[in-house]
Design an enzyme around this catalytic site. Structure first.
Site, PDB file in Angstrom:
ATOM      1  N   HIS A  80       0.809  -1.228   0.000  1.00 50.35           N
ATOM      2  CA  HIS A  80       0.000   0.000   0.000  1.00 50.35           C
ATOM      3  C   HIS A  80       0.840   1.274   0.000  1.00 50.35           C
ATOM      4  CE1 HIS A  80      -3.340  -2.659   1.241  1.00 50.35           C
ATOM      5  NE2 HIS A  80      -2.500  -3.165   2.131  1.00 50.35           N
ATOM      6  N   ASP A  81       1.746   1.368   0.986  1.00 48.45           N
ATOM      7  CA  ASP A  81       2.446   2.633   1.197  1.00 48.45           C
ATOM      8  C   ASP A  81       3.410   2.974   0.061  1.00 48.45           C
ATOM      9  OD1 ASP A  81       1.070   2.784   3.574  1.00 48.45           O
ATOM     10  OD2 ASP A  81       2.698   1.942   4.762  1.00 48.45           O
TER      11      ASP A  81
END
Ligand code: BDR
Ligand code: CA
Length: 337
Positions: A260-261
């Site tokens: 995600h990040d």
């Protein structure tokens, strides 16, 4: 690797005339770790500091992980790493019943202890000072954790806000299901009041949520390339991602994982990889089942003005190639020039 901004280096990156100054607010965390690796492998960015907040693991562990990751990456030893909030603004967080990021928060990968120490100032005070020293629109924030620090910054130091060019936030699930509750994503669920404050604060926002991060999975083949490379950084990244992919296989039957990040960092470098939809957004702070849910009014039902660009589509293959190529080229064994 990109080079840091003054005061600890006067030298601009040779690859890019004027890299974008950024601060990364994070809670490493496997995907935060890979996001940091990607940011420091991106000459378009000038990472001027790292702020930390409790999230994936407690604040002590998060700070320790960030310092160890700086050693792994080989960042300038003077790069500020500041300790931020130890918990959410308003209510107690419900800790996930199963630790997603494994023992220590980095998938069981143990990095050597660091001799670095955290910056003496609190992350919020440090960030406010750093912003005040910059011209209007002079600093981009990439937030890959609960938004506690950022909300505290905007609430306590509103005079610092004009220097924020944009906040790129990994959080929320506007249209996709949540990953903590049926409707809420972890970072927003961990501190909904903070997330709401930030969304409604009137600063330029890009929101990279589960709608796109779950659509841009890193595959087993990608992870195997990192593991096969086996240099210190690529090997560590491969082992951390292996932990996530193994968990995904157990829970979802897919041999791949969302990072995600790292997609939030990619969004700051290559916004063209993502399809953006302007919307009025907020975060639900009440609700029996909807607390922490990102609400995105993309069709103007509320009549409220747009306050964010929400990621609604992603070129998944281009992102995977971008991530893995940058990691291999920057940190890989010499075979990858
Ligand atoms: C987000 O939650 C954390 O577990 C990850 O680090 C990421 O920031 C995804 O929902
Ligand atoms: Ca995170």
């Amino acid at each position: 690797m990109n080079r840091p901004e003054t005061p600890y280096s006067e030298t601009p990156s040779p690859e890019t005339a004027s890299p974008e100054p950024v601060v990364i607010d994070c809670d490493p965390g496997i995907d935060d770790a890979v996001a940091l690796l990607l940011a420091f492998a991106s000459p378009e960015l000038d990472v001027t500091g790292i702020t930390t907040v409790a999230g994936n693991v407690g604040i002590g562990q998060v700070v320790d992980n960030a310092l160890r990751l700086c050693d792994l990456i080989g960042t300038d030893p003077r790069l500020p790493v500041a300790r931020g909030h130890a918990g959410p603004l308003a209510r107690a967080v419900r800790i996930p019943d199963e630790p997603v990021h494994g023992e220590g928060g980095l998938g069981g990968v143990t990095l050597p202890p660091s001799a670095r120490t955290p910056h003496p100032e609190h992350a919020v005070a440090w960030l406010a000072e750093r912003l005040r020293a910059r011209p209007a629109g002079g600093l981009t924030l990439i937030a890959t954790a609960p938004l506690t620090n950022i909300a505290a910054l905007l609430h306590t130091h509103p005079d610092a806000a004009p220097a924020i060019k944009e906040i790129v936030v990994m959080g929320g699930a506007a249209f996709a299901p949540g990953n903590v509750t049926p409707s809420a994503e972890f970072n927003f669920f961990a501190d909904p009041e903070a997330a709401r404050y930030v969304t409604e604060a009137g600063v330029p926002l890009r929101i990279v949520g589960l709608d796109v991060t779950r659509a841009a999975l890193t595959t087993r083949a990608d992870i195997d390339r990192l593991l096969a490379d086996g240099a210190p950084v690529t090997g560590a990244a491969g082992r951390m991602l292996d932990h996530l992919a193994t968990r995904y296989e157990r829970r979802h039957g897919i041999d791949a994982c969302a990072v995600h990040d790292a997609l939030a960092v990619a969004a700051a470098v290559r916004p063209d990889l993502i399809e953006w939809t302007d919307a009025w957004v907020t975060v639900e702070c009440g609700g029996e089942f909807s607390r922490g849910k990102l609400i995105a009014d993309v069709h103007g039902r509320t009549g409220r003005p747009h306050n964010a660009r929400v990621a609604t589509g992603v070129d998944a293959d281009a992102f995977r190639a971008f991530l893995i190529t940058r990691l291999l080229h920057t940190y890989g064994a010499p075979a990858h020039p």
